[in-house]
Design a protein around this motif. Structure first.
Motif, PDB file in Angstrom:
ATOM      1  N   ALA A 147       0.846  -1.198   0.000  1.00 15.66           N
ATOM      2  CA  ALA A 147       0.000   0.000   0.000  1.00 15.66           C
ATOM      3  C   ALA A 147       0.880   1.247   0.000  1.00 15.66           C
ATOM      4  O   ALA A 147       1.869   1.327   0.734  1.00 15.66           O
ATOM      5  CB  ALA A 147      -0.909  -0.002   1.217  1.00 15.66           C
ATOM      6  N   THR A 148       0.530   2.225  -0.808  1.00 16.26           N
ATOM      7  CA  THR A 148       1.342   3.429  -0.933  1.00 16.26           C
ATOM      8  C   THR A 148       0.921   4.480   0.095  1.00 16.26           C
ATOM      9  O   THR A 148      -0.176   4.421   0.662  1.00 16.26           O
ATOM     10  CB  THR A 148       1.211   4.024  -2.336  1.00 16.26           C
ATOM     11  OG1 THR A 148      -0.139   4.499  -2.516  1.00 16.26           O
ATOM     12  CG2 THR A 148       1.527   2.991  -3.407  1.00 16.26           C
ATOM     13  N   GLN A 151      -2.276   6.064  -1.035  1.00 14.34           N
ATOM     14  CA  GLN A 151      -3.472   5.275  -0.734  1.00 14.34           C
ATOM     15  C   GLN A 151      -3.862   5.427   0.735  1.00 14.34           C
ATOM     16  O   GLN A 151      -5.044   5.567   1.054  1.00 14.34           O
ATOM     17  CB  GLN A 151      -3.221   3.804  -1.071  1.00 14.34           C
ATOM     18  CG  GLN A 151      -3.217   3.502  -2.560  1.00 14.34           C
ATOM     19  CD  GLN A 151      -2.827   2.065  -2.850  1.00 14.34           C
ATOM     20  OE1 GLN A 151      -1.820   1.555  -2.336  1.00 14.34           O
ATOM     21  NE2 GLN A 151      -3.626   1.401  -3.656  1.00 14.34           N
ATOM     22  N   ARG A 152      -2.877   5.397   1.606  1.00 13.09           N
ATOM     23  CA  ARG A 152      -3.161   5.566   3.028  1.00 13.09           C
ATOM     24  C   ARG A 152      -3.782   6.932   3.293  1.00 13.09           C
ATOM     25  O   ARG A 152      -4.779   7.054   3.997  1.00 13.09           O
ATOM     26  CB  ARG A 152      -1.883   5.406   3.856  1.00 13.09           C
ATOM     27  CG  ARG A 152      -2.128   5.488   5.358  1.00 13.09           C
ATOM     28  CD  ARG A 152      -0.865   5.302   6.163  1.00 13.09           C
ATOM     29  NE  ARG A 152       0.044   6.439   6.030  1.00 13.09           N
ATOM     30  CZ  ARG A 152       1.153   6.586   6.749  1.00 13.09           C
ATOM     31  NH1 ARG A 152       1.531   5.662   7.602  1.00 13.09           N
ATOM     32  NH2 ARG A 152       1.930   7.658   6.575  1.00 13.09           N
ATOM     33  N   GLY A 154      -5.382   8.754   1.197  1.00 11.33           N
ATOM     34  CA  GLY A 154      -6.709   8.785   0.587  1.00 11.33           C
ATOM     35  C   GLY A 154      -7.775   8.214   1.507  1.00 11.33           C
ATOM     36  O   GLY A 154      -8.891   8.743   1.591  1.00 11.33           O
ATOM     37  N   ILE A 155      -7.430   7.140   2.220  1.00  9.23           N
ATOM     38  CA  ILE A 155      -8.353   6.561   3.197  1.00  9.23           C
ATOM     39  C   ILE A 155      -8.617   7.550   4.323  1.00  9.23           C
ATOM     40  O   ILE A 155      -9.768   7.780   4.721  1.00  9.23           O
ATOM     41  CB  ILE A 155      -7.782   5.242   3.752  1.00  9.23           C
ATOM     42  CG1 ILE A 155      -7.778   4.158   2.668  1.00  9.23           C
ATOM     43  CG2 ILE A 155      -8.576   4.780   4.981  1.00  9.23           C
ATOM     44  CD1 ILE A 155      -7.033   2.897   3.060  1.00  9.23           C
ATOM     45  N   LEU A 215     -11.835   2.041  -1.135  1.00  2.00           N
ATOM     46  CA  LEU A 215     -10.496   2.458  -0.730  1.00  2.00           C
ATOM     47  C   LEU A 215      -9.828   1.516   0.269  1.00  2.00           C
ATOM     48  O   LEU A 215      -8.622   1.284   0.187  1.00  2.00           O
ATOM     49  CB  LEU A 215     -10.551   3.866  -0.132  1.00  2.00           C
ATOM     50  CG  LEU A 215     -11.058   4.978  -1.047  1.00  2.00           C
ATOM     51  CD1 LEU A 215     -11.081   6.309  -0.290  1.00  2.00           C
ATOM     52  CD2 LEU A 215     -10.204   5.087  -2.294  1.00  2.00           C
ATOM     53  N   ILE A 219      -6.802  -2.825  -0.177  1.00  2.00           N
ATOM     54  CA  ILE A 219      -5.436  -2.847   0.345  1.00  2.00           C
ATOM     55  C   ILE A 219      -5.398  -3.246   1.820  1.00  2.00           C
ATOM     56  O   ILE A 219      -4.383  -3.043   2.499  1.00  2.00           O
ATOM     57  CB  ILE A 219      -4.734  -1.484   0.152  1.00  2.00           C
ATOM     58  CG1 ILE A 219      -5.527  -0.346   0.810  1.00  2.00           C
ATOM     59  CG2 ILE A 219      -4.531  -1.198  -1.331  1.00  2.00           C
ATOM     60  CD1 ILE A 219      -4.784   0.982   0.815  1.00  2.00           C
TER      61      ILE A 219
END
Length: 225
Positions: A147-148, A151-152, A154-155, A215, A219
Motif C-alpha cells: 500500500a502506498t 493510498q493511506r 486517501g483513506i 479504498l 489494500i
C-alpha cells in the motif's frame, strides 16, 4: 470495538482542558483476551483502566470499556486515551500504575493486543459536550505491505470527510500511526455516538460503506474493532 459509557467511565472521561479543544495525541488500544477469561476478570481490567486518570496527571481524557458485540471482529476491550503530546503519552505508558495493571491483570489473560497512536487531523470532528458518549467505536487498520502513502492518505481523507455526510456522528478522529508502539497497525478511527441506533446508521451509510469498498478493502491486510 464499542463500549458503553457507564458511571465509572464518566469520571475517567473528564476533560482536563477546555471542552472541544483539539486533541494533540490519541492512543487507541484494542485487546483480545483468552477464551477462558471470565466476565469478572474483564470487569476488573476495565475498572483498573478507568482508575488510571486519577493516578497519572499526564492523561487528558480516558475511556475504556468491554465490547458490546455489535462488530464481528471478536475483540473484548477498547481503550482511548488523549494526551497533549507524545511525551505525555510516554509518561503514561511508563507510569508504575499503568505498568502494574498491564503486568498483573492484562498480560496473564491476553491473546492479542493492537494499538495505534495518532494526531487527529485538523478537520476531525471533536467532542463538543462534556458528557461522555453512549457508544465509542474504535477501529484499527493494517494495510498491505505494498500500500502506498497516497493510498493511506486517501483513506484518511475520505474517512475524515464522513462527519459532514453522516449527521449521526457525534465526534470522529482519524489518523496514521506515529510509530511509537510496536503493534504495527497503520490507521486508527475513533467515532462517538449518542446511541446504538446512531452507530448503526453510520455503519450502514452509503458514504461509509463506499469508503470501505472502494479504498480500504482493496489494500486491507487486517482490521480489529
Amino acid at each position: 470495538l464499542l463500549h458503553r459509557a457507564t458511571a465509572p467511565q464518566r469520571d475517567a472521561c473528564t476533560e482536563r482542558n477546555s471542552a472541544g479543544a483539539a486533541m494533540a495525541f490519541t492512543h487507541v488500544v484494542v485487546l483480545k483476551l483468552q477464551q477462558s477469561t471470565s466476565a469478572e476478570q474483564k470487569a476488573a481490567i476495565v475498572a483498573g483502566l478507568r482508575a488510571l486518570p486519577q493516578q497519572i496527571p499526564e492523561v487528558r481524557t480516558y475511556r475504556a470499556g468491554v465490547d458490546l458485540g455489535l462488530d464481528p471482529s471478536g475483540c473484548h476491550i477498547g481503550i482511548v486515551g488523549e494526551f497533549d503530546s507524545a511525551e505525555a503519552y510516554s509518561a503514561y505508558a511508563k507510569h508504575p500504575a499503568h505498568v502494574s495493571l498491564v503486568t498483573e491483570q492484562i498480560k496473564p489473560v491476553l491473546a492479542k493486543r493492537v494499538a495505534v497512536q495518532f494526531s487527529p487531523d485538523a478537520t476531525a470532528k471533536l467532542p463538543a459536550r462534556a458528557a461522555p458518549p453512549a457508544l465509542t467505536h474504535c477501529v484499527l487498520l493494517k494495510l498491505k505491505a505494498d500500500a502506498t502513502a497516497a493510498q493511506r492518505q486517501g483513506i484518511i481523507d475520505a474517512l475524515s470527510a464522513l462527519p459532514n455526510e453522516i449527521p449521526q456522528i457525534r465526534a470522529y478522529r482519524v489518523g496514521p500511526d506515529t510509530g511509537l508502539d510496536p503493534a504495527k497497525f497503520d490507521i486508527a478511527i475513533v467515532g462517538d455516538f449518542d446511541s446504538e441506533i446512531d452507530y448503526q446508521a453510520y455503519s450502514k451509510h452509503n458514504k461509509h460503506t463506499g469508503v470501505i469498498a472502494e479504498l480500504i478493502k482493496p489494500i486491507l491486510a487486517e482490521r480489529v474493532a
